[in-house]
Design a protein around this motif. Structure first.
Motif, short mmCIF file in Angstrom:
data_model
loop_
_atom_site.label_atom_id
_atom_site.label_comp_id
_atom_site.label_asym_id
_atom_site.label_seq_id
_atom_site.Cartn_x
_atom_site.Cartn_y
_atom_site.Cartn_z
N ASP A 41 -18.49 -11.15 -77.45
CA ASP A 41 -19.02 -10.13 -76.55
C ASP A 41 -20.49 -10.38 -76.21
OD1 ASP A 41 -16.55 -8.92 -76.57
OD2 ASP A 41 -17.12 -7.32 -77.97
N TYR A 42 -21.25 -10.81 -77.20
CA TYR A 42 -22.67 -11.11 -76.98
C TYR A 42 -22.83 -12.21 -75.94
CZ TYR A 42 -27.32 -13.05 -78.11
OH TYR A 42 -28.60 -13.55 -78.05
N ASN A 45 -21.85 -10.90 -72.33
CA ASN A 45 -22.56 -9.77 -71.73
C ASN A 45 -23.92 -10.20 -71.20
OD1 ASN A 45 -23.85 -7.36 -71.10
ND2 ASN A 45 -23.12 -6.29 -72.90
#
Length: 256
Positions: A41-42, A45
């Motif tokens: 996710d990091y 995003n």
């Protein structure tokens, strides 16, 4: 296992908090899977530009949960490997804020990081050999690249830890702080990172990481870095950086 790793977002900064202090923040399979999801996710995003790993309790991490390992449960994921990060660290910057002990896989977790801030009371060690294990989370090949070979070998084959002040003198730890101040100092580093163009930061990390891991020759490096940088030359951020400089103002980065 979600509660064993918690996340917090402060602006463009992601804080990843290990929260299993009763087990010295040792990793089991569920924690590795959660970490992999967080790192995925990091990277995906665009609003997140820097991340920090910190831990609750007096131990940063003691590594693999040996009780789980004795039952055949390894803290490894298919995509990112050990602890859900060791085989494939994030493409974006990662900072370790270390209080207490970073041992075995806990130290290998810091080897996944680009910047390390540590309390003066912290210690680092690859203690696997004391348990009949091998530091297969990157310790045996990453550590000799970070500090003098003989010192790395001493840590690997004696399995004895070193204090953070020694690791700072060796260049492994970027910044020493008083106990309890590691996260605050890590946030200061993160703030310096996020003020920069995110695409440029990510490309710079990619060049540095790949050139070391793949042992590029100079001839290869010129060619390969040109491929990595080419998309940036067409980016809106590059044009914004040049305009902001000419107009004597702070740039407003879009990450595109």
């Amino acid at each position: 296992m979600t509660e064993y790793i918690q996340t917090e977002v402060r602006g463009h900064i992601l804080i990843i908090r290990l929260n299993r202090p009763e087990a010295r923040n040792a990793f089991n399979k569920g924690m590795a899977e959660k970490m992999e999801s967080i790192i995925d996710d990091y990277d995906a995003n665009p609003a997140l530009r820097a991340a920090i790993i910190v831990a609750e309790g007096p131990t940063f991490s003691a590594g693999q949960d040996l009780i789980a390992a004795a039952k055949g449960e390894r803290a490894v994921t298919r995509k990112r490997g050990g602890f859900g990060i060791m085989g494939q660290p994030p493409l974006k910057p990662l900072i370790a804020a270390v209080e207490g002990q970073a041992l075995a896989g806990g130290m290998e977790l810091t080897l996944c990081c680009d910047i390390i801030v540590a309390s003066r009371a912290a210690v680092f060690g690859l203690s696997e050999a004391k348990r009949g294990l091998v530091a297969v989370g990157g310790g045996c090949f990453r550590l000799p690249r970070r500090i003098p070979h003989q010192v790395a070998m001493e840590m690997i084959v004696t399995a004895e830890p070193r204090p953070a002040e020694d690791m700072a003198r060796l260049g492994y730890v970027n910044h020493l702080v008083e106990p309890g101040q590691a996260l605050e100092a890590a946030l200061e580093y993160a703030a310096l990172i996020v003020r920069n163009a995110p695409l440029a930061v990510q490309a710079s990390k990619t060049i540095a990481a790949r050139s070391a891991a793949e042992q590029w020759t100079d001839a290869e490096a010129w060619e390969k870095q040109a491929e990595i940088v080419a998309p940036l030359r067409r980016s809106e951020d590059m044009q914004e950086g040049l305009r902001a400089f000419a107009e004597k103002r702070d740039p407003v980065w879009q990450g595109k």
